[in-house]
Design a protein around this motif. Structure first.
Motif, PDB file in Angstrom:
ATOM      1  N   VAL A 174       0.961  -1.130  -0.150  1.00  0.00           N
ATOM      2  CA  VAL A 174      -0.027   0.070  -0.028  1.00  0.00           C
ATOM      3  C   VAL A 174       0.795   1.297   0.203  1.00  0.00           C
ATOM      4  O   VAL A 174       2.007   1.246   0.606  1.00  0.00           O
ATOM      5  N   GLU A 175       0.495   2.297  -0.590  1.00  0.00           N
ATOM      6  CA  GLU A 175       0.970   3.476  -0.678  1.00  0.00           C
ATOM      7  C   GLU A 175       0.472   4.613   0.395  1.00  0.00           C
ATOM      8  O   GLU A 175      -0.564   4.210   0.830  1.00  0.00           O
ATOM      9  N   PHE A 176       1.131   5.377   0.810  1.00  0.00           N
ATOM     10  CA  PHE A 176       0.799   6.499   1.901  1.00  0.00           C
ATOM     11  C   PHE A 176      -0.165   7.108   1.181  1.00  0.00           C
ATOM     12  O   PHE A 176      -0.547   7.456   0.041  1.00  0.00           O
ATOM     13  N   ASP A 177      -1.499   7.505   2.079  1.00  0.00           N
ATOM     14  CA  ASP A 177      -2.656   7.908   1.866  1.00  0.00           C
ATOM     15  C   ASP A 177      -3.579   7.159   0.915  1.00  0.00           C
ATOM     16  O   ASP A 177      -4.716   7.802   0.545  1.00  0.00           O
ATOM     17  N   GLN A 178      -3.398   5.961   0.748  1.00  0.00           N
ATOM     18  CA  GLN A 178      -4.280   5.236  -0.049  1.00  0.00           C
ATOM     19  C   GLN A 178      -5.331   4.688   0.771  1.00  0.00           C
ATOM     20  O   GLN A 178      -5.275   4.280   1.803  1.00  0.00           O
ATOM     21  N   VAL A 179      -6.550   4.661   0.171  1.00  0.00           N
ATOM     22  CA  VAL A 179      -7.637   4.158   0.849  1.00  0.00           C
ATOM     23  C   VAL A 179      -7.814   2.536   1.060  1.00  0.00           C
ATOM     24  O   VAL A 179      -7.323   1.954   0.173  1.00  0.00           O
ATOM     25  N   ILE A 180      -7.694   2.247   2.522  1.00  0.00           N
ATOM     26  CA  ILE A 180      -7.656   0.758   2.564  1.00  0.00           C
ATOM     27  C   ILE A 180      -9.248   0.171   3.087  1.00  0.00           C
ATOM     28  O   ILE A 180      -9.492  -0.812   2.831  1.00  0.00           O
ATOM     29  N   PHE A 181      -9.742   1.221   3.757  1.00  0.00           N
ATOM     30  CA  PHE A 181     -11.192   0.748   4.331  1.00  0.00           C
ATOM     31  C   PHE A 181     -12.155   1.987   4.266  1.00  0.00           C
ATOM     32  O   PHE A 181     -11.769   3.049   4.027  1.00  0.00           O
ATOM     33  N   ARG A 182     -13.235   1.497   4.037  1.00  0.00           N
ATOM     34  CA  ARG A 182     -14.474   2.580   4.089  1.00  0.00           C
ATOM     35  C   ARG A 182     -15.386   1.982   5.328  1.00  0.00           C
ATOM     36  O   ARG A 182     -15.813   1.017   5.356  1.00  0.00           O
TER      37      ARG A 182
END
Length: 151
Positions: free
Chosen positions: A131-139
């Motif tokens: 994962v990248e910094f600031d990537q959405v992982i959950f909602r």
């Protein structure tokens, strides 16, 4: 082929320790190749509370969701160890501060916590993905009734 089926194929690919897979279904094609099948190793652990923001997803959703974004670059893990139950699943109720996942960076295990109480609306990353910094992982849907029983 729908997204759920693709995610199940990828999950099975990882669980079975396969190194390569090619799949074609009509116009759809999927090619997977495992470079390195690493296990999560014990290391230094810390807890990170990611910043969140309320957004309106671009799909047909009409509700507001809180996006949980990766606070650092690393490898996303849904469970504390290989073969264990994931910390959360879609539709599961969580409380503020509950552990959602681990992001490993430089052999440091960073526990990512829920910024609010609610229900997991989506998991936007596959276990083991970078994962990248600031990537959405959950909602998280934080607008659900508070009087429902927690799982």
């Amino acid at each position: 082929m729908d997204a759920k089926t693709v995610l199940e194929i990828i999950k099975t690919f990882r669980q079975e320790g396969l190194t390569e897979l090619e799949l074609k279904d009509g116009e759809f094609s999927l090619s997977l190749k495992a470079e390195n099948q690493e296990q999560i190793e014990p290391g230094y652990c810390q807890t990170i509370k990611p910043e969140s923001s309320v957004v309106k997803p671009s799909n047909d959703f009409v509700e507001d969701f809180v996006e949980v974004k990766a606070p650092l670059v690393g490898t996303f893990y849904q469970a504390p160890e290989v073969g264990a139950e994931p910390y959360v699943s879609i539709g599961q109720r969580v409380g503020a501060g509950d552990t959602l996942c681990i992001i490993e960076a430089m052999k440091m295990m960073n526990y990512i916590e829920a910024p609010c109480s609610g229900v997991i609306a989506s998991i936007d990353v596959i276990d083991g993905d970078f994962v990248e910094f600031d990537q959405v992982i959950f909602r998280i849907d934080c607008n659900v009734e508070e009087n429902s029983n927690r799982e």
